[in-house]
Write a protein that holds these residues in place. Structure first.
Motif, PDB file in Angstrom:
ATOM      1  N   PHE A  98       0.830  -1.207   0.000  1.00  0.00           N
ATOM      2  CA  PHE A  98       0.000   0.000   0.000  1.00  0.00           C
ATOM      3  C   PHE A  98       0.864   1.258   0.000  1.00  0.00           C
ATOM      4  O   PHE A  98       2.037   1.215   0.379  1.00  0.00           O
ATOM      5  CB  PHE A  98      -1.001   0.014   1.169  1.00  0.00           C
ATOM      6  N   GLU A  99       0.273   2.343  -0.465  1.00  0.00           N
ATOM      7  CA  GLU A  99       0.935   3.648  -0.535  1.00  0.00           C
ATOM      8  C   GLU A  99       0.037   4.665   0.160  1.00  0.00           C
ATOM      9  O   GLU A  99      -1.162   4.422   0.358  1.00  0.00           O
ATOM     10  CB  GLU A  99       1.099   4.071  -2.010  1.00  0.00           C
ATOM     11  N   LEU A 100       0.599   5.827   0.507  1.00  0.00           N
ATOM     12  CA  LEU A 100      -0.254   6.923   0.940  1.00  0.00           C
ATOM     13  C   LEU A 100      -1.251   7.185  -0.188  1.00  0.00           C
ATOM     14  O   LEU A 100      -0.872   7.181  -1.356  1.00  0.00           O
ATOM     15  CB  LEU A 100       0.576   8.196   1.166  1.00  0.00           C
ATOM     16  N   LYS A 101      -2.494   7.440   0.161  1.00  0.00           N
ATOM     17  CA  LYS A 101      -3.516   7.650  -0.868  1.00  0.00           C
ATOM     18  C   LYS A 101      -3.124   8.784  -1.820  1.00  0.00           C
ATOM     19  O   LYS A 101      -3.344   8.706  -3.027  1.00  0.00           O
ATOM     20  CB  LYS A 101      -4.863   7.927  -0.195  1.00  0.00           C
ATOM     21  N   ASP A 117      -9.103   1.228  -0.948  1.00  0.00           N
ATOM     22  CA  ASP A 117      -8.623   2.049   0.163  1.00  0.00           C
ATOM     23  C   ASP A 117      -8.590   1.220   1.437  1.00  0.00           C
ATOM     24  O   ASP A 117      -9.428   0.331   1.634  1.00  0.00           O
ATOM     25  CB  ASP A 117      -9.560   3.245   0.383  1.00  0.00           C
ATOM     26  N   LEU A 118      -7.638   1.545   2.314  1.00  0.00           N
ATOM     27  CA  LEU A 118      -7.644   0.910   3.635  1.00  0.00           C
ATOM     28  C   LEU A 118      -8.519   1.728   4.573  1.00  0.00           C
ATOM     29  O   LEU A 118      -8.745   2.925   4.356  1.00  0.00           O
ATOM     30  CB  LEU A 118      -6.230   0.778   4.192  1.00  0.00           C
ATOM     31  N   GLU A 124      -2.421   7.084   8.801  1.00  0.00           N
ATOM     32  CA  GLU A 124      -2.415   7.719   7.495  1.00  0.00           C
ATOM     33  C   GLU A 124      -3.531   7.147   6.616  1.00  0.00           C
ATOM     34  O   GLU A 124      -4.009   6.043   6.847  1.00  0.00           O
ATOM     35  CB  GLU A 124      -1.064   7.457   6.825  1.00  0.00           C
ATOM     36  N   LEU A 125      -3.909   7.904   5.575  1.00  0.00           N
ATOM     37  CA  LEU A 125      -4.874   7.390   4.594  1.00  0.00           C
ATOM     38  C   LEU A 125      -4.101   6.588   3.561  1.00  0.00           C
ATOM     39  O   LEU A 125      -3.197   7.112   2.910  1.00  0.00           O
ATOM     40  CB  LEU A 125      -5.617   8.543   3.914  1.00  0.00           C
ATOM     41  N   LEU A 126      -4.462   5.308   3.403  1.00  0.00           N
ATOM     42  CA  LEU A 126      -3.680   4.403   2.562  1.00  0.00           C
ATOM     43  C   LEU A 126      -4.543   3.733   1.501  1.00  0.00           C
ATOM     44  O   LEU A 126      -5.742   3.546   1.689  1.00  0.00           O
ATOM     45  CB  LEU A 126      -3.042   3.311   3.431  1.00  0.00           C
ATOM     46  N   LEU A 128      -4.241   0.355  -1.546  1.00  0.00           N
ATOM     47  CA  LEU A 128      -3.422  -0.706  -2.130  1.00  0.00           C
ATOM     48  C   LEU A 128      -2.888  -0.238  -3.479  1.00  0.00           C
ATOM     49  O   LEU A 128      -3.563   0.483  -4.206  1.00  0.00           O
ATOM     50  CB  LEU A 128      -4.260  -1.976  -2.316  1.00  0.00           C
TER      51      LEU A 128
ATOM     52  N   PRO B  60       4.267   4.438   3.580  1.00  0.00           N
ATOM     53  CA  PRO B  60       3.430   4.474   4.781  1.00  0.00           C
ATOM     54  C   PRO B  60       4.223   4.092   6.036  1.00  0.00           C
ATOM     55  O   PRO B  60       5.208   3.364   5.965  1.00  0.00           O
ATOM     56  CB  PRO B  60       2.354   3.435   4.475  1.00  0.00           C
ATOM     57  N   ASP B 117      -7.682  -3.344   8.357  1.00  0.00           N
ATOM     58  CA  ASP B 117      -8.962  -3.534   7.685  1.00  0.00           C
ATOM     59  C   ASP B 117      -9.000  -2.708   6.409  1.00  0.00           C
ATOM     60  O   ASP B 117      -8.418  -1.621   6.350  1.00  0.00           O
ATOM     61  CB  ASP B 117     -10.108  -3.078   8.599  1.00  0.00           C
ATOM     62  N   LEU B 118      -9.700  -3.213   5.394  1.00  0.00           N
ATOM     63  CA  LEU B 118      -9.933  -2.401   4.207  1.00  0.00           C
ATOM     64  C   LEU B 118     -11.172  -1.548   4.430  1.00  0.00           C
ATOM     65  O   LEU B 118     -12.043  -1.885   5.231  1.00  0.00           O
ATOM     66  CB  LEU B 118     -10.081  -3.281   2.959  1.00  0.00           C
ATOM     67  N   LYS B 119     -11.219  -0.426   3.713  1.00  0.00           N
ATOM     68  CA  LYS B 119     -12.361   0.467   3.815  1.00  0.00           C
ATOM     69  C   LYS B 119     -13.578  -0.232   3.218  1.00  0.00           C
ATOM     70  O   LYS B 119     -13.448  -0.961   2.226  1.00  0.00           O
ATOM     71  CB  LYS B 119     -12.050   1.737   3.033  1.00  0.00           C
TER      72      LYS B 119
END
Lengths: 506, 506
Positions: A98-101, A117-118, A124-126, A128, B60, B117-119
């Protein structure tokens, strides 16, 4: 809502608190939106499941497990692909799943909504990763790397409507090769095409063709045909669908949905039918509209040079300049390409049939600069092998031919017809393992000899060593070939040497 | 909030709509909770960043990129580990990076809160996998597989407080080997320990020891000491911390936080100091408390058999029965083990120092049944190699020794001292690539010879082929050894054969 009557008290409370949230931003405000209700019901179902643990055991939608059979095919194909990348001097690397969104936002054009999205768990907002190219550009900018030839094999995730029949999944593997750095024009670009040819030839998938175009030619063509600049990327996305949709439908999308004037669409229609070799490049230099456009001329100039190098690489006949090639992703800035497999024509004189893209890529000179605080650019060109498509094709072929693969590599099986002989088998197999020989035995105190031999036949183990009281007394051991069923007795102390001799001969 | 004055209008609107949400379920209702405010601020910051694209470019929290240097070390270590798994007859497999949240819930005990968890994007509730064992159990149950020996190498994710100094990350690689199926006791269990020994010896990490215990002995010990059954798993978690915490602190946690009676804790304290070989197993059979407990006796009986097999495998001296070993995860049901590296004692007579766990595992006979609608069990035993810890140790050692690794495998470099000689270089390198030789050249029309030779030295390429007008005219080519700087001229047409000869000799 008769369902609710069945819910335990805690689940009720959770459901209520969900329903008491205000409507989401995309709703009118008057009516609670579908997704909120769906979420509340889901949450309550999850709670109920926990108390009654008979939920459905499955993988998430659009994903699947890879069985040992899948893995063997994959390993073989990936080995060939990675060998080719290494033959061309590439280094390996990896980035987080995952990366920062923010890193991924606004890099993919129309497809951005398909990111996973996680959940915000207070950090942080992440999201995949959606491909391996944007993380690579982020890596270059973050580490101030100005020059790098790397490959990257890894999973990426896209929330597409899964069409599992065609072998498309929401989790899939990508195999990328990229060259970053400021070099003389078209030399790395030509090498990328050479690599695609080496891999597709090596995999023996049948005849293939690589379509080539240049984003500057695409944009020049749009400008020359009268597309407003604000619509370039949207029209580009439509053109990109030409390999799956008829021109008629693409034209309809451009005119009806994207507001393009019909005469502009028709002008584009004339161009996107053109494909050919280097002679078409020459012809386009003379085209009354394109030859007026500076960008298009730059693209054509580079393509001409590219074809020169491709001829030296001995692959020019595999390449087709194709004005219908547009590529969906936003970040391309120069040459773009896409490899398709050609089915053998069923009748002489028929056009070869396109069975889908198996590799693609292009030049993206602006992406790294988007991550650099001062906007410093690092020009890049690369390719991605569509390995999932290739895995699928190879698996289908094997199925058709009835080919089977061994899922283990075991060379020797340790067997006995004797009861209470576990100790001797354990000593024997230790000797084999310690000599680096791949060996198995059954985890039973007293297995039947027939069961042991059947195991070897069904799993493809070529050799069996057989011991028993008589053999132990005489200081010998038997080696049996599973295929021929021949047995020979050898001295016990020669076991490892004899096995190694037989394995090196086969 | 002076920050807000800087926000563009759309971001303002988004922030407001966030702040207008009702408080979350865990709040009192009177005061807005911290996490909601934090989330709203984060969202507004993200919006602001999009308009002013100078956000911080980073990976991240708790994750990192793997550079080519890392990858080379990893590849070497993973190759050795996977070879060992294959030597023992294991098949490869893979599962998706995420699972249905329900699949993972209530499998990990105290650590469950650390799942990513995923969103909820309107589909299923998903979480990133937390280990490879639970997905394996889910796979067995879902496909009704009753017997399987498999290995699995893949990433897992845990939201732990990252302590990057020690080489612990939130994304990390696991390497698992497991044997599923109903077999005669302790044979697969002993093989797991044999595999751990083979891998740790093969990696040459120095001396090591494998601690062994059994969950039934742990539980029997708890029962015998007077721990209420409802506290078994919680006390087990505390005991598991003994390798990082002193007994005094673990005792405090059990008494003050988990409500254990002090005298019960002290009784446990006597046991957890015991460690030894098979003689300790015999001794515990005579222990007045343990010998009264049926579970403990079963565990001791199995350990005795295990030691018998370990002796036949030639590894008994590497194994220590250790009553302080508890293992944190909930799912273990039988034998458990953990391998630790031993630092060489600085002075004769000193106890070897524990430098941390590098492999672990155990028997989990109930996990698969949790996924089966009828609760059908498939007994399993397995191990996980702590490869991240091993990568870190090997990298540190290389750093200390000043060892460098090549990050490419290029064998030959194509060079020229001549200007305008790109065409010939491209033809030459094509010949090498098509013969399977790993080759590179510089992507410049007119590179300097010194630059080309320097590139070979800095990247460790052993051979250079040099061409120029004179060579072309004479039908020859020069091969240069980078190490010795010797050059020989050979016939142009012998190039590939000569290179292959030199490469096979080196």
């Amino acid at each position: 809502m008769p369902l609710l009557g069945l819910l335990p008290r805690r689940a009720w409370a959770a459901l209520l608190s969900q329903l008491l949230r205000p409507p989401c931003a995309s709703c009118t405000g008057a009516v609670r939106c579908q997704s909120q209700v769906a979420e509340a019901v889901l949450t309550s179902q999850l709670k109920a499941h926990r108390e009654k643990p008979n939920f459905i055991v499955k993988t998430p939608k659009g994903t699947r497990d890879l069985s040992p059979q899948h893995m063997v095919v994959r390993e073989k194909i990936l080995d060939l692909v990675i060998s080719c990348f290494k033959r061309h001097g590439a280094k390996g690397m990896d980035t987080p799943a995952f990366e920062l969104k923010e890193t991924l936002t606004e890099k993919y054009g129309e497809d951005s909504g398909l990111m996973y999205d996680l959940k915000d768990q207070g950090g942080e907002l992440l999201s995949l990763r959606y491909d391996l190219t944007v993380p690579f550009a982020r890596y270059l900018a973050m580490n101030k790397v100005k020059k790098m030839k790397r490959y990257h094999v890894g999973k990426v995730w896209r929330r597409e409507s899964p069409s599992i029949v065609q072998g498309r999944y929401r989790e899939f593997c990508q195999c990328d090769f990229d060259i970053a750095g400021q070099f003389d024009p078209m030399i790395p670009d030509a090498e990328c095409l050479k690599i695609m040819c080496e891999i597709l030839s090596g995999l023996q998938l049948g005849d293939f063709l690589i379509k080539v175009n240049d984003r500057r030619i695409v944009d020049g063509m749009f400008a020359a045909c009268g597309v407003p600049e604000s619509k370039f990327r949207a029209i580009c996305s439509s053109i990109d669908k030409l390999d799956k949709m008829a021109w008629k439908d693409v034209r309809h999308e451009m005119v009806a949905k994207k507001g393009l004037a019909p005469e502009v669409a028709d002008r584009i229609g004339d161009y996107v039918q053109c494909h050919g070799g280097v002679s078409l490049v020459e012809q386009m230099f003379q085209d009354p509209r394109l030859s007026q456009n500076k960008q298009a001329l730059e693209g054509l100039g580079d393509l001409k040079l590219l074809f020169e190098y491709l001829t030296l690489f001995g692959i020019a006949e595999k390449i087709s300049f194709d004005l219908s090639l547009a590529r969906g992703l936003d970040y391309y800035t120069g040459v773009i390409y896409e490899a398709v497999l050609l089915q053998t024509p069923t009748q002489a004189g028929e056009e070869p049939l396109n069975v889908g893209s198996v590799a693609a890529g292009g030049r993206y000179d602006g992406l790294v600069g988007m991550f650099d605080p001062k906007g410093h650019k690092v020009p890049c060109v690369g390719l991605s092998i569509g390995v999932e498509r290739i895995f699928y094709i190879v698996e289908q072929r094997m199925k058709t031919k009835g080919e089977k693969v061994r899922t283990t590599e075991t060379q020797v099986f340790v067997a006995t017809p004797q009861k209470n002989f576990l100790q001797e088998r354990l000593k024997l197999i230790t000797e084999l393992w310690d000599a680096g020989i791949k060996a198995e035995m059954l985890y039973k105190n007293n297995p039947k000899l027939l069961t042991q031999l059947h195991y070897c036949e069904s799993t493809g183990i070529p050799l069996v060593v057989i011991t028993g009281e008589q053999e132990l007394k005489e200081g010998i051991i038997k080696i049996r070939s599973v295929a021929s069923r021949e047995e020979v007795a050898i001295k016990r102390e020669d076991l490892v040497a004899e096995i190694q001799k037989r394995l090196s001969e086969s």
